[in-house]
Scaffold this active site. Sequence first.
Site, mmCIF file in Angstrom:
data_model
loop_
_atom_site.group_PDB
_atom_site.id
_atom_site.type_symbol
_atom_site.label_atom_id
_atom_site.label_comp_id
_atom_site.label_asym_id
_atom_site.label_seq_id
_atom_site.Cartn_x
_atom_site.Cartn_y
_atom_site.Cartn_z
ATOM 1 C CG ASP A 59 -1.929 1.109 1.253
ATOM 2 O OD1 ASP A 59 -1.676 2.156 0.629
ATOM 3 O OD2 ASP A 59 -2.972 0.940 1.895
ATOM 4 C CB VAL A 60 1.554 3.882 -2.537
ATOM 5 C CG1 VAL A 60 2.043 3.006 -3.676
ATOM 6 C CG2 VAL A 60 0.101 4.311 -2.752
ATOM 7 C CE1 TYR A 151 -8.291 10.911 -9.304
ATOM 8 C CE2 TYR A 151 -9.087 12.734 -10.637
ATOM 9 C CZ TYR A 151 -8.387 11.546 -10.521
ATOM 10 O OH TYR A 151 -7.774 11.004 -11.638
ATOM 11 C CE LYS A 155 -4.984 12.146 -10.006
ATOM 12 N NZ LYS A 155 -3.824 11.220 -10.165
ATOM 13 C CB THR A 187 -10.114 3.000 -15.584
ATOM 14 O OG1 THR A 187 -10.556 4.041 -14.701
ATOM 15 C CG2 THR A 187 -9.155 3.549 -16.629
#
Length: 314
Positions: A59-60, A151, A155, A187
């Site tokens: 998990d990053v 999000y 970004k 996706t």
Amino acid sequence: MTRTVVVTGATSGIGRATARELARRGDRLVLAARSPTTLAEVREECRAAGAAAITVPMDVTEPGAVAALADAAQAEYGGVDAWVHTAAVMSYGRFDETPAEVFEQVVRTDLLAAAAVAREALLRFRAAGGGTLVLTGSVLGHITAPYMSGYVAAKWGLQGLARTLQQEARETPGIAICLVNPGSVDTPVYRQAANYLGRIGRPPPPVAAPERVARAIAGCLDRPRREVSVGRLNVIMRVGFTALPGVYDVLVGPLMRLAGLTRQPVAAHRGIVFTPNPAGEAVRGGWVPDVSQLVRAAGGRAAGVASAVRRRLP
């Protein structure tokens, strides 16, 4: 020349498409994501294409996980030539109605984890004398849209981070920082997103195939570029956002509700923000037809018809 490439977020969407693309090109791959089962599937897909590939479930967002991933690449292949970071999660909902812990985890995954990857990649690249880092941003790093505050914030932050890293990289010859900014992509991330809006999200048209983004990423590894935009309307949206902000703000809400959300109701849930959902992991989300599969299917049917005709001929 065969490269060793680390791909974080390799089990779904753009990351999985990138792993397949690089496998076809013969690169050695270090595949990382949260789901061990799906990672094993991607590894076998890459090996079937003739590439050497290992997996590192991780998990990053976990402290030390990115450094351990780099160590695993070093131990297996002797170093890292390039790193492609595609891991991301998403949440839908008004900002004030989205739980704080969900908002923060989206930012942690989409921005702070990217920073951790960049820090580790640059450390390894400097020691090796060069390397290429590809970060996956979004057109939403240049514009805004309602109901996606975590999000969008992440970004925008990633855009600033990438630009800063590119400026600093001018002092380190041999190291390249690339940012690939897709628009809407077919996706699974939209269905997998956390949701506090009551309607499932979707990619607003026009929708690009993840394989197209993967080719852009692979192109950056071949010939590094500062920024690559993938999406026919990206430039138009950016111009409207900058040049006509009042008009943009009037239109973006109705357009988002019309084109960026389905009519399918959904109860509030945390999606894959904190834990993966292997059942929902795939290259495509099913929002647009896979033209290559349709062509293959049509070709197979045509071949079957031709064979039947030949059998009936005297």
